[in-house]
Design an enzyme around this catalytic site. Structure first.
Site: not given
Ligand code: NAD
Length: 297
Positions: A120, A141, A153, A191
């Site tokens: 993010s 992104h 993005e 963001n």
């Molecule tokens: P989330 O918390 O829903 O999921 C993250 C996942 O990563 C979890 O299932 C966790 O168990 C897993 N994880 C943690 N450590 C790990 C490892 N060592 N190996 C494999 N898996 C592991 O988070 P999310 O919302 O899916 O976000 C994921 C990424 O995408 C983040 O960097 C976030 O900033 C980015 N992002 C999120 C959004 C959104 O709308 N939620 C949008 C764009 C980008």
């Protein structure tokens, strides 16, 4: 099952959507997370999304649900990235988590494999520097929910190679996505603006200047946005918003990114939004997303 040629790391909100898009577009994919229970949940979520899509006629002539699901291996085993040419990383927005993941991926993936970060706000150059392949690291992104959002993005880091950008664009094309390429700066374009807006909206709710519903309605009805900032926060996940604001706060050393106390309290209380069933709105069975079900005072 064929050998996976693409990998998605992290099976949370975003990883589920990215894996679904890859599989729907014919890519053999491995979806990796740290435990089986998370992967079971991911498998069910993708199955449900695909069924719903088929019911609504989304995806046109796309393959049946079982065929798409059959293209995804759900695993905790990082060894399955050994034959991949493209990895999209979606792990928790914490530096120490991503640092370990990039070290592991760099050690296991073929030398020409691209590592795309769906972060993010983190610096792509900083992530690239963890690896011995900085030219092969790029920011991708994706927007949430991934299967429904057309544009990505793309962030080009200091060391990102022209070939990496080209191959990333080819992959996105294969998913039916468009892209906008921006330079590497914390929070990128999306963001740096959105996180401040959401934080300020949370602050407004905390000060009771208006209700949660009113704040969102102003953005929907007055500005014509599809969703208000607090609904958007629930969709993203309040834990991810908090981590992103903390990251921006650290990167810019600017107090304007200080997370609202209400956001911190809600995350501590496990009110994470849609993913936990409650956030600014209630998504549990009898109150699914109901406007008016304010969950804090
Ligand atoms: P989330 O918390 O829903 O999921 C993250 C996942 O990563 C979890 O299932 C966790 O168990 C897993 N994880 C943690 N450590 C790990 C490892 N060592 N190996 C494999 N898996 C592991 O988070 P999310 O919302 O899916 O976000 C994921 C990424 O995408 C983040 O960097 C976030 O900033 C980015 N992002 C999120 C959004 C959104 O709308 N939620 C949008 C764009 C980008």
């Amino acid at each position: 099952m064929n050998t996976p040629t693409t990998a998605v790391i992290g099976a949370g909100v975003m990883g589920i959507g990215v894996a679904q898009c890859l599989a729907q577009s014919g890519h053999q994919t491995v979806l990796i997370d740290v435990d089986e229970a998370i992967l079971d949940k991911a498998r069910n979520a993708i199955k449900q999304n695909l069924r719903l899509g088929a019911l609504l006629g989304a995806g046109g002539s796309r393959s049946p649900v079982s065929e798409v699901l059959g293209r995804i291996v759900f695993s905790t085993d990082y060894q399955l990235v050994r034959d991949t040419s493209f990895v999209i990383e979606n792990t928790t927005e914490r530096w120490n988590v991503k640092e370990e993941v990039y070290r592991k991926l760099d050690a296991l993936c073929p030398a020409d494999c691209i590592l795309a970060a769906n972060t993010s706000q983190m610096s792509i150059a900083r992530l690239a520097a963890i690896t011995n392949r900085p030219a092969n690291v790029i920011g991708m992104h994706f927007m949430n929910p991934v299967p429904m959002k057309k544009t990505v993005e793309v962030i080009v880091g200091e060391a990102t190679g022209a070939q990496t950008l080209e191959r990333s664009q080819q992959l996105l094309s294969s998913l039916g996505k468009d892209w906008i390429v921006v330079k590497d700066s914390p929070g990128f374009v999306s963001n740096r603006v959105l996180m401040l807006t959401i934080n300020e909206a949370i602050q407004l709710a905390q000060e009771d200047v208006a209700s949660v519903e009113q704040i969102d309605k102003i953005f929907r009805d007055c500005f014509g946005h599809k969703m208000g900032p607090l609904e958007t926060a629930d969709l993203i996940g309040l834990d991810t918003i908090l981590l992103s604001l903390e990251g921006l706060h650290e990167a810019f050393a600017n107090a304007k990114y200080t997370p609202s106390p209400l956001l911190q309290q809600m995350v501590t209380a496990g009110l994470l939004g849609r993913k936990s069933g409650r956030g600014f709105y209630n998504y549990n069975a009898n109150g699914a997303g109901a406007v008016g079900s304010k969950t804090h005072d």
